[in-house]
Design a protein around this motif. Structure first.
Motif, mmCIF file in Angstrom:
data_model
loop_
_atom_site.group_PDB
_atom_site.id
_atom_site.type_symbol
_atom_site.label_atom_id
_atom_site.label_comp_id
_atom_site.label_asym_id
_atom_site.label_seq_id
_atom_site.Cartn_x
_atom_site.Cartn_y
_atom_site.Cartn_z
ATOM 1 N N GLU A 163 -24.529 -48.494 28.784
ATOM 2 C CA GLU A 163 -23.409 -49.447 28.714
ATOM 3 C C GLU A 163 -22.365 -48.976 27.709
ATOM 4 O O GLU A 163 -21.154 -49.064 27.968
ATOM 5 N N LEU A 164 -22.830 -48.462 26.576
ATOM 6 C CA LEU A 164 -21.906 -47.926 25.576
ATOM 7 C C LEU A 164 -21.101 -46.773 26.155
ATOM 8 O O LEU A 164 -19.877 -46.687 25.974
ATOM 9 N N ALA A 197 -6.112 -48.064 22.411
ATOM 10 C CA ALA A 197 -6.912 -48.067 21.181
ATOM 11 C C ALA A 197 -7.404 -49.472 20.848
ATOM 12 O O ALA A 197 -8.593 -49.677 20.576
ATOM 13 N N GLU A 198 -6.493 -50.441 20.872
ATOM 14 C CA GLU A 198 -6.864 -51.796 20.463
ATOM 15 C C GLU A 198 -7.677 -52.520 21.526
ATOM 16 O O GLU A 198 -8.611 -53.265 21.201
ATOM 17 N N ASN A 199 -7.331 -52.340 22.785
ATOM 18 C CA ASN A 199 -7.975 -53.099 23.858
ATOM 19 C C ASN A 199 -9.249 -52.458 24.400
ATOM 20 O O ASN A 199 -10.094 -53.145 24.991
ATOM 21 N N LYS A 200 -9.360 -51.141 24.231
ATOM 22 C CA LYS A 200 -10.525 -50.438 24.797
ATOM 23 C C LYS A 200 -11.412 -49.780 23.740
ATOM 24 O O LYS A 200 -12.632 -49.953 23.745
ATOM 25 N N ALA A 201 -10.774 -49.003 22.836
ATOM 26 C CA ALA A 201 -11.565 -48.238 21.863
ATOM 27 C C ALA A 201 -12.188 -49.135 20.792
ATOM 28 O O ALA A 201 -13.348 -48.926 20.409
ATOM 29 N N VAL A 202 -11.462 -50.122 20.320
ATOM 30 C CA VAL A 202 -12.004 -51.010 19.281
ATOM 31 C C VAL A 202 -13.248 -51.758 19.778
ATOM 32 O O VAL A 202 -14.259 -51.817 19.065
ATOM 33 N N PRO A 203 -13.234 -52.328 21.011
ATOM 34 C CA PRO A 203 -14.467 -52.958 21.510
ATOM 35 C C PRO A 203 -15.646 -51.988 21.624
ATOM 36 O O PRO A 203 -16.799 -52.383 21.427
ATOM 37 N N VAL A 204 -15.346 -50.714 21.934
ATOM 38 C CA VAL A 204 -16.427 -49.711 21.985
ATOM 39 C C VAL A 204 -17.033 -49.526 20.591
ATOM 40 O O VAL A 204 -18.246 -49.484 20.428
ATOM 41 N N ASP A 206 -16.981 -51.684 18.141
ATOM 42 C CA ASP A 206 -17.716 -52.910 17.798
ATOM 43 C C ASP A 206 -19.112 -52.903 18.438
ATOM 44 O O ASP A 206 -20.096 -53.279 17.805
ATOM 45 N N TYR A 207 -19.177 -52.485 19.702
ATOM 46 C CA TYR A 207 -20.462 -52.466 20.404
ATOM 47 C C TYR A 207 -21.390 -51.406 19.798
ATOM 48 O O TYR A 207 -22.591 -51.634 19.639
ATOM 49 N N CYS A 208 -20.823 -50.262 19.438
ATOM 50 C CA CYS A 208 -21.607 -49.192 18.807
ATOM 51 C C CYS A 208 -22.191 -49.680 17.481
ATOM 52 O O CYS A 208 -23.375 -49.471 17.199
ATOM 53 N N ASN A 209 -21.367 -50.353 16.671
ATOM 54 C CA ASN A 209 -21.847 -50.871 15.389
ATOM 55 C C ASN A 209 -22.895 -51.959 15.584
ATOM 56 O O ASN A 209 -23.841 -52.074 14.791
ATOM 57 N N ASP A 382 -31.727 -41.073 17.359
ATOM 58 C CA ASP A 382 -30.705 -41.763 18.149
ATOM 59 C C ASP A 382 -29.731 -42.527 17.260
ATOM 60 O O ASP A 382 -28.534 -42.587 17.548
ATOM 61 N N MET A 383 -30.255 -43.095 16.175
ATOM 62 C CA MET A 383 -29.373 -43.798 15.242
ATOM 63 C C MET A 383 -28.368 -42.837 14.613
ATOM 64 O O MET A 383 -27.223 -43.205 14.342
ATOM 65 N N GLY A 384 -28.809 -41.600 14.379
ATOM 66 C CA GLY A 384 -27.894 -40.587 13.861
ATOM 67 C C GLY A 384 -26.766 -40.294 14.839
ATOM 68 O O GLY A 384 -25.596 -40.144 14.444
ATOM 69 N N TYR A 385 -27.101 -40.237 16.134
ATOM 70 C CA TYR A 385 -26.068 -40.033 17.153
ATOM 71 C C TYR A 385 -25.086 -41.195 17.171
ATOM 72 O O TYR A 385 -23.868 -40.995 17.286
ATOM 73 N N LEU A 386 -25.592 -42.420 17.090
ATOM 74 C CA LEU A 386 -24.706 -43.588 17.101
ATOM 75 C C LEU A 386 -23.782 -43.580 15.887
ATOM 76 O O LEU A 386 -22.603 -43.933 15.996
ATOM 77 N N ALA A 387 -24.308 -43.190 14.743
ATOM 78 C CA ALA A 387 -23.482 -43.113 13.534
ATOM 79 C C ALA A 387 -22.375 -42.069 13.711
ATOM 80 O O ALA A 387 -21.224 -42.289 13.304
ATOM 81 N N ASN A 388 -22.715 -40.925 14.334
ATOM 82 C CA ASN A 388 -21.702 -39.889 14.586
ATOM 83 C C ASN A 388 -20.640 -40.390 15.562
ATOM 84 O O ASN A 388 -19.453 -40.111 15.400
ATOM 85 N N LEU A 389 -21.078 -41.137 16.582
ATOM 86 C CA LEU A 389 -20.127 -41.678 17.549
ATOM 87 C C LEU A 389 -19.175 -42.656 16.869
ATOM 88 O O LEU A 389 -17.953 -42.606 17.102
ATOM 89 N N ALA A 390 -19.720 -43.547 16.048
ATOM 90 C CA ALA A 390 -18.878 -44.508 15.337
ATOM 91 C C ALA A 390 -17.845 -43.779 14.479
ATOM 92 O O ALA A 390 -16.673 -44.170 14.422
ATOM 93 N N SER A 391 -18.261 -42.694 13.841
ATOM 94 C CA SER A 391 -17.337 -41.904 13.014
ATOM 95 C C SER A 391 -16.241 -41.281 13.872
ATOM 96 O O SER A 391 -15.061 -41.279 13.478
#
Length: 447
Positions: A163-164, A197-204, A206-209, A382-391
């Motif tokens: 989903e992410l 950025a605001e309508n698509k990337a920010v929700p991504v 938020d979901y990643c975090n 996997d948490m490391g990957y999510l942290a990299n994605l958020a960055s």
């Protein structure tokens, strides 16, 4: 590793027991079996167990190894996705070794660590995240840990990451479409990209975090809760540890300073593993060994999730209060069968094993109910990957918001898909196909 190799290994712990299971997997499984038993392999039905004598060589009656229950799983409807045979033998490591040696003699090779699950992943029987869940399930130390690992095995983590990925692909596809649109007014690129950025990337982001927070909660529940038992010498810390874990872990005497090093014990409470550390009494001392114990105690306090501050008189020890400052603390009155301790949040009696209220308070302080409600298990990898994605997403947002770099914004989001594909065990070459498939999926049917 060769995917088409037929591999064999012991599937149960190497110890004497009631049963030992040997697993054989690969295209040669039935051919190898044909050398070990008299039964016609053409008459063997999938998923039906049968009893047979197993020989090192069926042509030599004196090579009988054992009488076994054998089950055949026809690929792809098996754990590995290929033909699998399982021998349920009498539980002697020597018997299992002989069966394994016979399988190797007729064409199998010894399996490497994790290779059966590797085959399952490569044959599409499970995702990489589910494969990781197998190991986590085996190593689980509590009911909650097992439940979390099972949720991963069932594909919950994979579904969340899918989903992410879809949310991120949606953002990238819109950004790429804007960049590739020759009919658009180039002066509008920046404003359109800021909208993405605001309508698509920010929700991504938020979901990643959100997934990261849930994964951290799950990891804490999986690993258990660290509890340090602290207080002055001879206030009943060791007696409390022994009562909590139900066995004599620590030596108990009336002599102050008896505990000179960390003594540990574990207990499952409310489905979660609690790990207790009985620390040396905190006091100035000239004894070198006791001083080292005090230093280790201070380290244990710093690392603890919960501190049980134990006293049989009062809780006004400034040194102890300074050490536990900022920690989740429960003030425990000891020796409750003798007297009441002023300032205690809960009274205990190790002598009478009266610990129910303390256990309830530990569960409450650990916030277990809330953590369970917000837990979605993932491995530390996997948490490391999510942290990299958020960055990466944060960098992308900075590029468009602060610097106005539309290309950098799109490129950083693309890098995020590479991160997720790597996390899922998918080639980075898939990234471009993922993006353009998403772009064209927005077209109407027939276009």
């Amino acid at each position: 590793m060769e995917l088409l190799d037929t591999i064999v290994a012991l599937g149960t712990p190497r110890m004497i027991g009631a049963l030992a299971v040997v697993r054989l997997s690969g295209p040669q499984s039935l051919e190898i079996l044909s050398h070990l038993i008299h039964k016609d392999i053409k008459k063997i039905k999938p998923n039906e167990a049968f009893l047979a004598n197993v020989y090192g060589d069926k042509e030599k009656e004196d090579s009988l190894i054992d009488q076994a229950v054998i089950t055949f799983f026809k690929g792809p409807r098996s754990y590995t996705g290929e033909d699998v045979l399982e021998f349920s033998l009498h539980g002697s490591p020597a018997i299992a070794d002989e069966v394994i040696e016979a399988c190797i003699a007729y064409g199998a090779r010894p399996a490497r660590n994790g290779e059966f699950t590797m085959k399952a992943y490569l044959n599409g029987k499970m995702t990489l995240l589910q494969a990781e869940g197998v190991d986590d399930f085996i190593k689980a130390q509590s009911k909650t840990a097992r439940d979390l690992a099972i949720s991963s095995l069932r594909g919950e983590s994979s579904s969340n990451v899918d989903e992410l990925k879809n949310k991120l692909l949606d953002a990238i596809s819109e950004a790429e479409y804007i960049l590739e649109d020759d009919l658009s007014d180039h002066s509008d690129y920046l404003e359109e990209m800021k909208g993405v950025a605001e309508n698509k990337a920010v929700p991504v982001l938020d979901y990643c975090n959100k997934l990261l927070l849930e994964a951290h909660n799950a990891q804490r529940l999986y690993e258990g809760v660290d509890v340090a038992i602290v207080g002055k010498p001879n206030v009943g810390k060791s007696s409390l540890l022994n009562a909590l874990v139900g066995e004599d872990k620590a030596i108990v005497t009336s002599i102050p300073g008896t505990t000179r090093d960390i003594v540990e014990g574990e207990k499952e409470i409310a489905g979660v593993q609690f790990r207790f550390k009985d620390t040396a009494g905190i006091r100035p001392t000239e004894d070198v060994v006791e001083r080292l114990g005090v230093e280790r105690s201070i380290k244990a306090i710093r690392e603890a999730d919960i501190v049980l501050y134990v006293s049989d008189s009062s809780f006004d020890d400034k040194e102890a209060l300074d050490l536990v400052k900022g920690k989740t603390v429960i003030k425990v009155g000891s020796k409750g069968d003798v007297k009441k301790v002023v300032g205690a949040e809960v009274m205990t009696s190790a002598k009478e094993k009266d610990l129910g209220e303390l256990e309830k308070m530990m569960v409450k302080k650990a916030n277990i109910a809330s953590a369970k409600a917000q837990a979605s298990y993932m491995s530390k990898r996997d948490m490391g990957y999510l942290a990299n994605l958020a960055s990466d997403i944060q960098e992308a947002l900075k590029a468009i918001r602060v610097d106005g770099y539309v290309d950098a914004f799109s490129d950083m989001l693309r890098r995020g898909i590479d991160v997720l594909n790597d996390m899922l065990g998918v080639s980075s070459a898939q990234t471009g196909e993922d993006i353009y498939t998403t772009i064209f999926a927005h077209f109407c049917l027939g276009k």
